[in-house]
Design a protein around this motif. Structure first.
Motif, PDB file in Angstrom:
ATOM      1  N   PRO A  14     -50.332 151.731  11.079  1.00  0.00           N
ATOM      2  CA  PRO A  14     -50.036 150.723  11.422  1.00  0.00           C
ATOM      3  C   PRO A  14     -48.328 151.334  10.901  1.00  0.00           C
ATOM      4  N   LEU A  15     -47.776 150.385  12.175  1.00  0.00           N
ATOM      5  CA  LEU A  15     -45.965 150.613  12.061  1.00  0.00           C
ATOM      6  C   LEU A  15     -45.449 149.431  12.391  1.00  0.00           C
ATOM      7  N   TYR A  16     -44.520 149.509  11.092  1.00  0.00           N
ATOM      8  CA  TYR A  16     -43.224 147.954  11.684  1.00  0.00           C
ATOM      9  C   TYR A  16     -42.130 149.148  12.576  1.00  0.00           C
ATOM     10  N   ILE A  17     -41.390 148.427  13.556  1.00  0.00           N
ATOM     11  CA  ILE A  17     -40.671 148.810  14.464  1.00  0.00           C
ATOM     12  C   ILE A  17     -39.758 147.681  14.618  1.00  0.00           C
ATOM     13  N   TYR A  18     -38.589 147.866  14.404  1.00  0.00           N
ATOM     14  CA  TYR A  18     -37.333 147.207  14.260  1.00  0.00           C
ATOM     15  C   TYR A  18     -35.844 147.242  15.296  1.00  0.00           C
ATOM     16  N   VAL A  53     -31.341 150.296   8.561  1.00  0.00           N
ATOM     17  CA  VAL A  53     -30.925 148.785   8.633  1.00  0.00           C
ATOM     18  C   VAL A  53     -29.791 148.624   8.194  1.00  0.00           C
ATOM     19  N   ILE A  54     -29.713 148.759   7.203  1.00  0.00           N
ATOM     20  CA  ILE A  54     -28.977 148.240   6.470  1.00  0.00           C
ATOM     21  C   ILE A  54     -27.723 148.561   6.770  1.00  0.00           C
ATOM     22  N   SER A  55     -27.494 149.985   7.401  1.00  0.00           N
ATOM     23  CA  SER A  55     -26.589 150.504   7.619  1.00  0.00           C
ATOM     24  C   SER A  55     -26.277 150.408   8.999  1.00  0.00           C
ATOM     25  N   HIS A  56     -27.320 149.917   9.226  1.00  0.00           N
ATOM     26  CA  HIS A  56     -26.385 149.673  11.117  1.00  0.00           C
ATOM     27  C   HIS A  56     -25.529 148.048  10.568  1.00  0.00           C
ATOM     28  N   GLY A 369     -51.118 153.921   1.567  1.00  0.00           N
ATOM     29  CA  GLY A 369     -49.805 154.108   1.739  1.00  0.00           C
ATOM     30  C   GLY A 369     -49.195 152.902   2.813  1.00  0.00           C
ATOM     31  N   ARG A 370     -47.705 152.634   2.535  1.00  0.00           N
ATOM     32  CA  ARG A 370     -47.027 151.884   3.178  1.00  0.00           C
ATOM     33  C   ARG A 370     -47.074 152.992   5.034  1.00  0.00           C
ATOM     34  N   SER A 371     -46.328 151.768   5.318  1.00  0.00           N
ATOM     35  CA  SER A 371     -45.964 152.420   7.341  1.00  0.00           C
ATOM     36  C   SER A 371     -45.166 153.213   6.999  1.00  0.00           C
ATOM     37  N   ALA A 372     -45.554 153.939   8.270  1.00  0.00           N
ATOM     38  CA  ALA A 372     -44.231 154.230   8.971  1.00  0.00           C
ATOM     39  C   ALA A 372     -43.099 153.203   9.579  1.00  0.00           C
ATOM     40  N   GLU A 373     -41.603 153.722   9.378  1.00  0.00           N
ATOM     41  CA  GLU A 373     -40.726 152.322   9.961  1.00  0.00           C
ATOM     42  C   GLU A 373     -40.255 153.742  11.279  1.00  0.00           C
ATOM     43  N   VAL A 374     -39.541 152.416  11.670  1.00  0.00           N
ATOM     44  CA  VAL A 374     -38.813 152.966  13.669  1.00  0.00           C
ATOM     45  C   VAL A 374     -38.081 151.908  13.302  1.00  0.00           C
ATOM     46  N   VAL A 375     -36.793 152.232  13.971  1.00  0.00           N
ATOM     47  CA  VAL A 375     -36.164 151.522  15.404  1.00  0.00           C
ATOM     48  C   VAL A 375     -35.520 151.624  16.205  1.00  0.00           C
ATOM     49  N   ILE A 376     -35.274 150.593  16.877  1.00  0.00           N
ATOM     50  CA  ILE A 376     -34.978 150.803  18.625  1.00  0.00           C
ATOM     51  C   ILE A 376     -33.848 150.345  18.573  1.00  0.00           C
TER      52      ILE A 376
END
Ligand code: LLP
Length: 403
Positions: A14-18, A53-56, A369-376
């Motif tokens: 599974p994957l988180y995408i932001y 995300v915070i840095s954004h 294990g928790r998912s990876a996180e990806v940003v676009i």
């Protein structure tokens, strides 16, 4: 359009995408709503605390609303200036209070008379003056889910108005406390304007009555709570939200502080999961996927709805199915009775609106294990958190294993 297939291939599931550009648009919309007034948007870090995300948000000029010293450290590390950081929360430890004072953040939101005493004592030991704001509980029903409702006396948050007044007088008379603001947050996922207006009116009156006794506050902190559309909810327009608040502040010269979390990140986020199996128990259809309640707990915890999109498949011959994960709990589901086409091993499902309170509420239950996180951003994807592996999960235990 996000190429979920390509992302699954590249990063696994599974994957988180932001989508960072969506976050930018939401931030700008809210900022614009308060244009012409002194305002500070302090992103509620708890909604999605990934450093990137915070840095954004830092780059957009955001502040940060934090509820633990860990979140304060994250905010500082991600580049939020100290003078834009708030520290809220109903139970702060002494070491957290001390570090917050040392870090010279904008203010500490104090939530009880006892806590005010601790802050004063700690500031005194440090020979400092702590900037504080008091979280008041205006006893207004926010008309949201009871688990995320916070502005009623039956909730643990804040103090009633009489107590608050006493606390302001104490603070004013103390050389170690500087009362600079007032704070309220009546609940999350608010979709009606009236409760916000009512709360704001009550708190603005308090500001006026404090001014009458020579306690002049600078910050009017309205908390977060602005709701978003998960399904077909009607939501509040940022402009109307701002107007409702500003309308209660006539004659007052205050900086409005707002602590949005969900509004900025929820609909920027997707949770991508892969179908493992289909199964039928009697009449009941289940789609078993590789994501679970440990990744996204909102459906299990609040019965929350997340729209499901089937990637690259015609949505024909749909029948209702529960989407469930591998975790050993009957409460482990991502959707109930959701109309889905026939699915097979390897098909991808995307849960929408997963950018707020998704990854952050995750756990390692069942040694997952928790998912990876990806940003676009600008059409380009990049990894912002690695997938946790088995070694990560046992790292803090391994050394204690007896031979
Ligand atoms: N400020 C304070 C003091 C808060 O307690 C919260 C959220 C926020 C700001 C941000 O609220 P937002 O703008 O995101 O609504 N886990 C739940 C939501 C819990 C919200 C807790 N406090 C969920 O998944 O719906």
């Amino acid at each position: 359009m996000i190429d979920f297939q390509a992302l699954a291939k590249k990063y696994g599931t599974p994957l988180y995408i932001y989508d960072l550009d969506h976050m930018t648009r939401q931030f700008e919309k809210l900022k614009e709503a308060f244009r012409g007034r002194k305002s500070l948007l302090a992103y509620a870090v708890k909604a999605n605390s990934n450093l990137s995300v915070i840095s954004h948000f830092a780059k957009l000029g955001s502040g940060a609303d934090c509820v633990s010293i860990g979140e304060v450290r994250r905010a500082l590390l991600a580049g939020i200036p100290k003078y834009k950081i708030l520290f809220s929360g109903v139970g702060k430890r002494d070491d957290e209070i001390k570090e917050a004072i040392e870090s010279d953040i904008l203010y500490i939101n104090v939530e009880s008379e006892a806590e005010l005493g601790r802050v004063e004592m700690i500031a005194k030991e440090m020979s400092k003056e702590a900037r504080i704001s008091i979280r008041v509980n205006p006893n207004v029903d926010p008309k949201t889910h009871p688990y995320i409702s916070t502005g009623l006396h039956e909730n643990k948050f804040g103090v009633d108005m009489d107590t608050a007044k006493r606390m302001y007088i104490t603070a004013k008379n103390s050389s170690n406390l500087d009362p600079v603001g007032i704070h309220f947050h009546i609940g999350s996922q608010l979709t009606e304007l009236e409760p916000i207006k009512e709360a704001s009116e009550i708190v603005a009156d308090m500001v006026r009555s404090l001014a009458a006794i020579d306690i002049d506050l600078k910050f009017f902190d309205v908390g977060g709570g602005l709701g978003v559309r998960y399904n077909d909810e009607t939501t509040i327009e940022p402009y109307d939200y701002a107007q409702a608040i500003l309308g209660t502040l006539k004659g007052l010269d205050l900086t409005i502080v707002c602590e949005p979390g969900r509004f900025l990140t929820a609909n920027a986020g997707y949770f991508l999961t892969k179908v493992l199996y289909e199964k039928v128990n009697g009449e009941k259809r289940f789609v078993v996927v590789d994501g679970a309640m440990n990744d996204l707990i909102r459906p299990s915890l609040y019965n929350a709805f997340h729209k499901v999109e089937v990637v690259g498949k015609k949505e024909e011959n749909k029948t209702p199915a529960d989407i469930v994960g591998p975790v050993c709990e009957s409460g482990d589901f991502l959707a109930k009775e959701y109309p889905l086409p026939p699915l097979e091993h390897g098909d991808l499902l995307v849960l929408h609106s997963a950018g707020a309170y998704g990854f952050g509420m995750g756990s390692n239950y069942n040694t997952r294990g928790r998912s990876a996180e990806v940003v676009i951003e600008n059409g380009k994807d990049r990894l912002v958190r690695k997938r946790e592996n088995f070694e990560d999960l046992i790292a803090l235990e391994k050394e204690f294993l007896e031979a």
